[in-house]
Write a protein that holds these residues in place. Sequence first.
Motif, PDB file in Angstrom:
ATOM      1  N   ARG A 150       0.825  -1.209   0.000  1.00  0.00           N
ATOM      2  CA  ARG A 150       0.000   0.000   0.000  1.00  0.00           C
ATOM      3  C   ARG A 150       0.858   1.258   0.000  1.00  0.00           C
ATOM      4  O   ARG A 150       0.537   2.244  -0.672  1.00  0.00           O
ATOM      5  CB  ARG A 150      -0.925  -0.015   1.218  1.00  0.00           C
ATOM      6  CG  ARG A 150      -1.944   1.113   1.227  1.00  0.00           C
ATOM      7  CD  ARG A 150      -2.838   1.028   0.004  1.00  0.00           C
ATOM      8  NE  ARG A 150      -3.765   2.141  -0.052  1.00  0.00           N
ATOM      9  CZ  ARG A 150      -4.967   2.132   0.513  1.00  0.00           C
ATOM     10  NH1 ARG A 150      -5.373   1.052   1.179  1.00  0.00           N
ATOM     11  NH2 ARG A 150      -5.759   3.166   0.411  1.00  0.00           N
ATOM     12  N   ASN A 151       1.982   1.212   0.704  1.00  0.00           N
ATOM     13  CA  ASN A 151       2.886   2.358   0.738  1.00  0.00           C
ATOM     14  C   ASN A 151       3.482   2.631  -0.639  1.00  0.00           C
ATOM     15  O   ASN A 151       3.533   3.790  -1.086  1.00  0.00           O
ATOM     16  CB  ASN A 151       4.002   2.094   1.756  1.00  0.00           C
ATOM     17  CG  ASN A 151       5.158   3.059   1.608  1.00  0.00           C
ATOM     18  OD1 ASN A 151       5.046   4.235   1.912  1.00  0.00           O
ATOM     19  ND2 ASN A 151       6.282   2.561   1.120  1.00  0.00           N
ATOM     20  N   VAL A 152       3.915   1.566  -1.328  1.00  0.00           N
ATOM     21  CA  VAL A 152       4.492   1.743  -2.662  1.00  0.00           C
ATOM     22  C   VAL A 152       3.438   2.276  -3.633  1.00  0.00           C
ATOM     23  O   VAL A 152       3.700   3.211  -4.411  1.00  0.00           O
ATOM     24  CB  VAL A 152       5.074   0.405  -3.172  1.00  0.00           C
ATOM     25  CG1 VAL A 152       5.513   0.539  -4.631  1.00  0.00           C
ATOM     26  CG2 VAL A 152       6.244  -0.032  -2.309  1.00  0.00           C
ATOM     27  N   GLU A 153       2.246   1.717  -3.591  1.00  0.00           N
ATOM     28  CA  GLU A 153       1.178   2.173  -4.483  1.00  0.00           C
ATOM     29  C   GLU A 153       0.828   3.636  -4.242  1.00  0.00           C
ATOM     30  O   GLU A 153       0.695   4.427  -5.194  1.00  0.00           O
ATOM     31  CB  GLU A 153      -0.064   1.303  -4.294  1.00  0.00           C
ATOM     32  CG  GLU A 153      -1.206   1.681  -5.235  1.00  0.00           C
ATOM     33  CD  GLU A 153      -2.472   0.904  -4.964  1.00  0.00           C
ATOM     34  OE1 GLU A 153      -3.461   1.105  -5.703  1.00  0.00           O
ATOM     35  OE2 GLU A 153      -2.498   0.101  -4.013  1.00  0.00           O
ATOM     36  N   ASP A 154       0.683   4.024  -2.979  1.00  0.00           N
ATOM     37  CA  ASP A 154       0.342   5.416  -2.658  1.00  0.00           C
ATOM     38  C   ASP A 154       1.448   6.372  -3.087  1.00  0.00           C
ATOM     39  O   ASP A 154       1.170   7.468  -3.607  1.00  0.00           O
ATOM     40  CB  ASP A 154       0.081   5.560  -1.164  1.00  0.00           C
ATOM     41  CG  ASP A 154      -1.211   4.881  -0.727  1.00  0.00           C
ATOM     42  OD1 ASP A 154      -2.040   4.591  -1.607  1.00  0.00           O
ATOM     43  OD2 ASP A 154      -1.384   4.651   0.480  1.00  0.00           O
ATOM     44  N   ALA A 155       2.718   5.973  -2.872  1.00  0.00           N
ATOM     45  CA  ALA A 155       3.829   6.838  -3.261  1.00  0.00           C
ATOM     46  C   ALA A 155       3.867   7.038  -4.776  1.00  0.00           C
ATOM     47  O   ALA A 155       4.128   8.142  -5.266  1.00  0.00           O
ATOM     48  CB  ALA A 155       5.147   6.242  -2.768  1.00  0.00           C
TER      49      ALA A 155
END
Length: 294
Positions: A150-155
């Motif tokens: 989720r962190n990679v997608e949001d970034a």
Amino acid sequence: MGAKRADKIATAVIDALAGVIVLILASLLGYILFRGVPQISWHFLTSPAKAFEAGGGIAYQLFNSFYLLILSMLISVPLAMGAGIYLAEYARKNWVTDVVRTSIEILSSLPSVVVGLFGFLIFVLQWKMGFSILSGALALTVFNLPLLTRNVEDALRQVNFAQREAGLALGLSRWETVTHVVIPEALPGIVSGMVLGAGRVFGEAAALIYTAGQSAPALDFTNWNPLSISSPLSPFRPAETLAVHIWKINSEGIQPDAAAVSAGASAVLIIVVLLFNFGARYIGKLLHKKMTAA
């Protein structure tokens, strides 16, 4: 009551609530550090624990915590990067991707003890890995992978779409645009999330009690053969981490200096997690400054 007065009252209430939360957190951290820091010494950090005896340290547990953290991140980071890039750049808007995102949200909210029991049933029993560092690393991957993804997608989604259009207009393929334009721009946020995820994994205990084990056998630091069970690098040996050690000595009550060891180990754990958090902020700002020339 005038609008300005109501706004001032609401602001004061919010500030007071925020102050109470900060005071509670500061008191908790201060209490742990106040009791634990005096127990920390070079001997405490470098000597092994002594069962039924006072004067032991946390050397093996500290080494196991970092080794298990590195192994779990080596497994979860590539998977999270691939899944995040696919969801942000390639996945179409349909019911399949909606189910995937919903599943990620559900998995990220699972209690760690549930992940530990899952790891015990699958990795320890079904896959016959036994209580080992590898079982613990796989359990931590299940625990941490949804948040990292989720962190990679949001970034990646925070990168302006105009930069993607510019890369495509210059003749770059979609993959080249992602790797040479989008990921470098999103890298500060990705790295910050990875470091914070590492801090979260470092302090985990419940998932490791059922997978990595609750014992810390003697290690031979002259033997660096990963296939040898006595080697510190062996992923097939049981390993008691720092967080599990704190739980164990407090639950068993057989250690003469359990209170002092628990206080010192808790302070070390808090300090390392704080370093991860401050390191994430520093690395994120440094990468952003370097890549944007801000």
